[in-house]
Scaffold this active site. Structure first.
Site, PDB file in Angstrom:
ATOM      1  N   GLU A 214       0.827  -1.204   0.000  1.00 48.96           N
ATOM      2  CA  GLU A 214       0.000   0.000   0.000  1.00 48.96           C
ATOM      3  C   GLU A 214       0.863   1.257   0.000  1.00 48.96           C
ATOM      4  OE1 GLU A 214      -0.328  -2.606   1.993  1.00 48.96           O
ATOM      5  OE2 GLU A 214      -2.438  -3.098   2.340  1.00 48.96           O
ATOM      6  N   GLY A 280       5.537  -1.912  14.731  1.00 51.65           N
ATOM      7  CA  GLY A 280       4.810  -0.881  13.974  1.00 51.65           C
ATOM      8  C   GLY A 280       3.773  -0.172  14.822  1.00 51.65           C
ATOM      9  N   ARG A 281       2.999  -0.940  15.580  1.00 46.43           N
ATOM     10  CA  ARG A 281       1.904  -0.332  16.350  1.00 46.43           C
ATOM     11  C   ARG A 281       2.401   0.354  17.615  1.00 46.43           C
ATOM     12  NH1 ARG A 281       1.941  -5.658  15.767  1.00 46.43           N
ATOM     13  NH2 ARG A 281       1.996  -7.073  17.545  1.00 46.43           N
ATOM     14  N   GLU A 366      -4.000  -6.327  17.075  1.00 44.81           N
ATOM     15  CA  GLU A 366      -2.858  -6.926  16.384  1.00 44.81           C
ATOM     16  C   GLU A 366      -1.921  -7.554  17.422  1.00 44.81           C
ATOM     17  OE1 GLU A 366      -1.524  -5.258  12.384  1.00 44.81           O
ATOM     18  OE2 GLU A 366       0.212  -4.769  13.600  1.00 44.81           O
ATOM     19  N   HIS A 397     -25.837   8.530  20.916  1.00 44.52           N
ATOM     20  CA  HIS A 397     -26.977   8.544  20.002  1.00 44.52           C
ATOM     21  C   HIS A 397     -26.857   7.464  18.951  1.00 44.52           C
ATOM     22  CE1 HIS A 397     -28.664  12.250  21.655  1.00 44.52           C
ATOM     23  NE2 HIS A 397     -27.400  12.540  21.925  1.00 44.52           N
TER      24      HIS A 397
HETATM   25  O1  F6P Z   1      -0.411  -4.594   9.474  1.00 47.06           O
HETATM   26  C1  F6P Z   1       0.790  -5.289   9.567  1.00 47.06           C
HETATM   27  C2  F6P Z   1       1.904  -4.347   9.696  1.00 47.06           C
HETATM   28  O2  F6P Z   1       3.073  -5.084   9.668  1.00 47.06           O
HETATM   29  C3  F6P Z   1       1.819  -3.492  10.946  1.00 47.06           C
HETATM   30  O3  F6P Z   1       2.303  -4.101  12.081  1.00 47.06           O
HETATM   31  C4  F6P Z   1       2.559  -2.287  10.525  1.00 47.06           C
HETATM   32  O4  F6P Z   1       2.281  -1.248  11.378  1.00 47.06           O
HETATM   33  C5  F6P Z   1       2.023  -2.105   9.125  1.00 47.06           C
HETATM   34  O5  F6P Z   1       1.937  -3.424   8.622  1.00 47.06           O
HETATM   35  C6  F6P Z   1       2.838  -1.248   8.222  1.00 47.06           C
HETATM   36  O6  F6P Z   1       4.114  -1.776   8.032  1.00 47.06           O
HETATM   37  P1  F6P Z   1       5.316  -0.902   7.530  1.00 47.06           P
HETATM   38  O7  F6P Z   1       5.525   0.210   8.498  1.00 47.06           O
HETATM   39  O8  F6P Z   1       6.468  -1.831   7.434  1.00 47.06           O
HETATM   40  O9  F6P Z   1       4.934  -0.343   6.165  1.00 47.06           O
END
Ligand code: F6P
Length: 557
Positions: A214, A280-281, A366, A397
């Site tokens: 993405e 990441g999170r 996650e 609401h």
């Molecule tokens: O959703 C899976 C994941 O690996 C998350 O843990 C991470 O935050 C996200 O994809 C984005 O990953 P990256 O920062 O490597 O693009």
């Protein structure tokens, strides 16, 4: 590394089961009988005032929950995390988001390297960059200062930055905006750039791995948009050299994979690194928060980090009996495993926190949506409740009906601040007070309900009485703070990080991997050729998938 303790085999679990079976929830009666109940179950952590008294607990239950934490080794595992041991076993990594907010001058040697000076070197680079953008020293290819920073990232490389940017709107430099592109739906990048001036737009490509489909797709689309627009207006020439110069002025990156950043065409000089020990999170407090640092400025970002650190110290140093993240995590275990609650609502009475529940969904789900423990054996009890929510009063609401009178028990966290950013009055009414009156009224109504006699006393016709009875005993936790400052936002995030950790330790799972997400990433790549017309690839799909793709191909103009 120690093996996970099966929580269900501990004496504390058996005690909790017995306590659960004999419990007759009666928050009305408990409050009436004990004038000090609120005081006894209210705690502070940093600037957070946390009232657990409207939960379905008594001292015995809380003590048994703390015993459970002791018996599953929460303290050891917490200390192992803070010390940089490889507690993320399936990826063989340390888990050190807490190092990201450790003050300069400290030391933490992990795998032979002192990570704290490295953290502060990167922070200094992020802050210098933020200062340049904010002061207008950093200019685009045509010499104009930056007006919009667009963060391109997904998951932890998006949800944290966007949530914090929204939460700290009053701290954003006037005239400077941030936008966030995450979805691979081309609508996202198209809509977020359509009214921007390429000459004053700076993209931050944020990706820990710099391989995420993405993010790389959106980054390429953004680069094409930038170059097309600049060429169309005659701002740059059509040649490669001009394109390179424009990308250098309008693209920076955040990643642990600086080689991949360079391969994308972004000068490593304009890249901010971090480390594989930041999940990441758990990364908004790393360079992943660069868009936030630009928007609110280095001093505010430093306060944000100080908030995290205050809660880290509280979690690391406070005895479990008054350790707020530990107690809140244990309460979640109480509801998930004994009351079989499948979800948990987070209800901020602060419009600026409108993305907080979405942020928490990745952090909690996650992390704890796992069916095996960190030694590979199956979990022994339910894990990973669904987190969800919307800001009050909007949620009132919409879905509060189900929380008040539905058949499921849904524990809820209510969050509010005393001082609003906009202290507006409506006639004689302070509107923030009206807003908070809703918070207080809801938590009281959920706890104490409304009896049939009370409904009758309002003159309600007998046949309607049952529909208007509220049985109460719906558990809530109230979290308050003086104001929604950068520090408090950092404190709130760290609170939930450690709540999530506590639950993961009880369940014996690795809260820091995400193999469930990795599968989706691989499958989408495998199936993409079938979607684009490769019949051989299509024939390999199941009949439902084949039919869906065939429908798509027939409908697509
Ligand atoms: O959703 C899976 C994941 O690996 C998350 O843990 C991470 O935050 C996200 O994809 C984005 O990953 P990256 O920062 O490597 O693009």
């Amino acid at each position: 590394m120690s093996q996970p303790v099966d929580p269900t085999t501990t004496p504390a679990w058996a005690r909790l089961q017995a306590l659960y079976e004999s419990l007759v929830p009666d928050l009305r009666g408990w409050f009436a009988a004990d004038q000090s109940r609120a005081k006894s179950f209210t705690y502070t952590a940093g600037d957070l005032y946390v009232d657990l008294s409207k939960n379905l607990i008594n001292t015995e239950i809380l003590n048994a929950l703390v015993d459970l934490a002791d018996q599953v080794g929460l303290v050891d595992r917490r200390d192992a995390m803070f010390a940089g041991e490889h507690i993320n076993v399936t990826e063989d990594r340390a888990v050190l988001h807490t190092a990201l907010r450790t003050p300069e001058g400290s030391s933490l040697v992990v795998d032979g390297t002192d990570v704290i000076p490295e953290v502060h070197q990167v922070l200094a680079k992020v802050y210098a960059f933020a200062d340049k953008v904010r002061s207008g020293e950093w200019v685009g290819v045509t010499g104009k200062p930056i007006a919009t920073v667009v963060n391109i990232g997904i998951g932890g490389s998006d949800l944290g930055p966007v949530m914090v940017y929204e939460a700290l709107q009053p701290y954003v430099k006037p005239g400077l905006k941030a936008r966030f592109v995450s979805n691979i739906d081309p609508t996202d990048v198209a809509e977020k750039t359509k009214d921007l001036d390429p000459e004053t737009t700076l993209f931050i490509v944020a990706s820990k791995t710099f391989t995420t489909l993405e993010t790389l797709t959106n980054a390429r689309l953004a680069r094409s948009w930038l170059l097309d627009k600049l060429r169309e207006s005659g701002a740059i020439e059509a040649d490669e050299g001009a394109a390179k110069a424009a990308v250098a002025k309008h693209f920076v990156a955040v990643s642990t994979a600086l080689d991949k950043v360079a391969a994308f065409g972004i000068d490593p000089e304009n890249a901010f690194g971090f480390w594989d020990w930041v999940g990441g999170r758990y990364s908004v407090d790393s360079a992943i928060g660069t868009s936030v640092a630009v928007a609110i400025g280095p001093a505010n970002f430093a306060d944000f980090l100080a908030g995290f650190h205050a809660i880290d110290r509280h979690f690391a140093e406070t005895e479990l009996a008054s350790n707020v993240p530990a107690l809140m995590g244990l309460l979640n275990v109480w509801y998930v495993n004994f009351f079989k609650a499948g979800s948990h609502a987070v209800l901020p009475y602060a419009q600026f926190l409108h993305r907080f529940p979405a942020y928490l969904q990745q952090l909690t789900m996650e992390s704890n949506g796992k069916g095996v423990r960190y030694d590979g054996s199956p979990v022994t009890t339910e894990t990973g409740e669904v987190f969800w929510g919307e800001p009050g009063t909007n949620g009132q609401h919409a879905f509060y009906q189900l929380i008040h009178q539905g058949t499921q028990l849904i524990p809820a966290d209510f969050i509010a601040v005393a001082n609003p950013a906009h202290p507006l009055v409506d006639g004689d009414n302070d509107v923030h007070e009206l807003f908070l009156a809703n918070f207080f009224a809801q938590t009281a109504a959920l706890a104490f309900g409304k009896t049939a006699d009370e409904v009758r006393a309002e003159g309600t016709a007998e046949e309607i009485v049952p529909a208007r009875v509220f049985i109460g005993n719906r558990p809530t936790t109230s979290i308050m703070a003086p104001e929604l400052s950068p520090r408090v936002v950092g404190e709130l995030i760290a609170l939930y990080e450690h709540i999530t950790f506590t639950e993961g330790v009880v369940w014996g799972i690795d809260s820091f991997d995400q193999w469930g997400v990795e599968l989706g990433k691989q499958l989408a790549l495998q199936i993409a050729p079938a979607v684009s017309g490769d019949d051989e690839a299509l024939a390999k799909q199941d009949s439902s998938t084949q039919a869906l793709i065939t429908y798509y191909r027939a409908q697509r103009n």
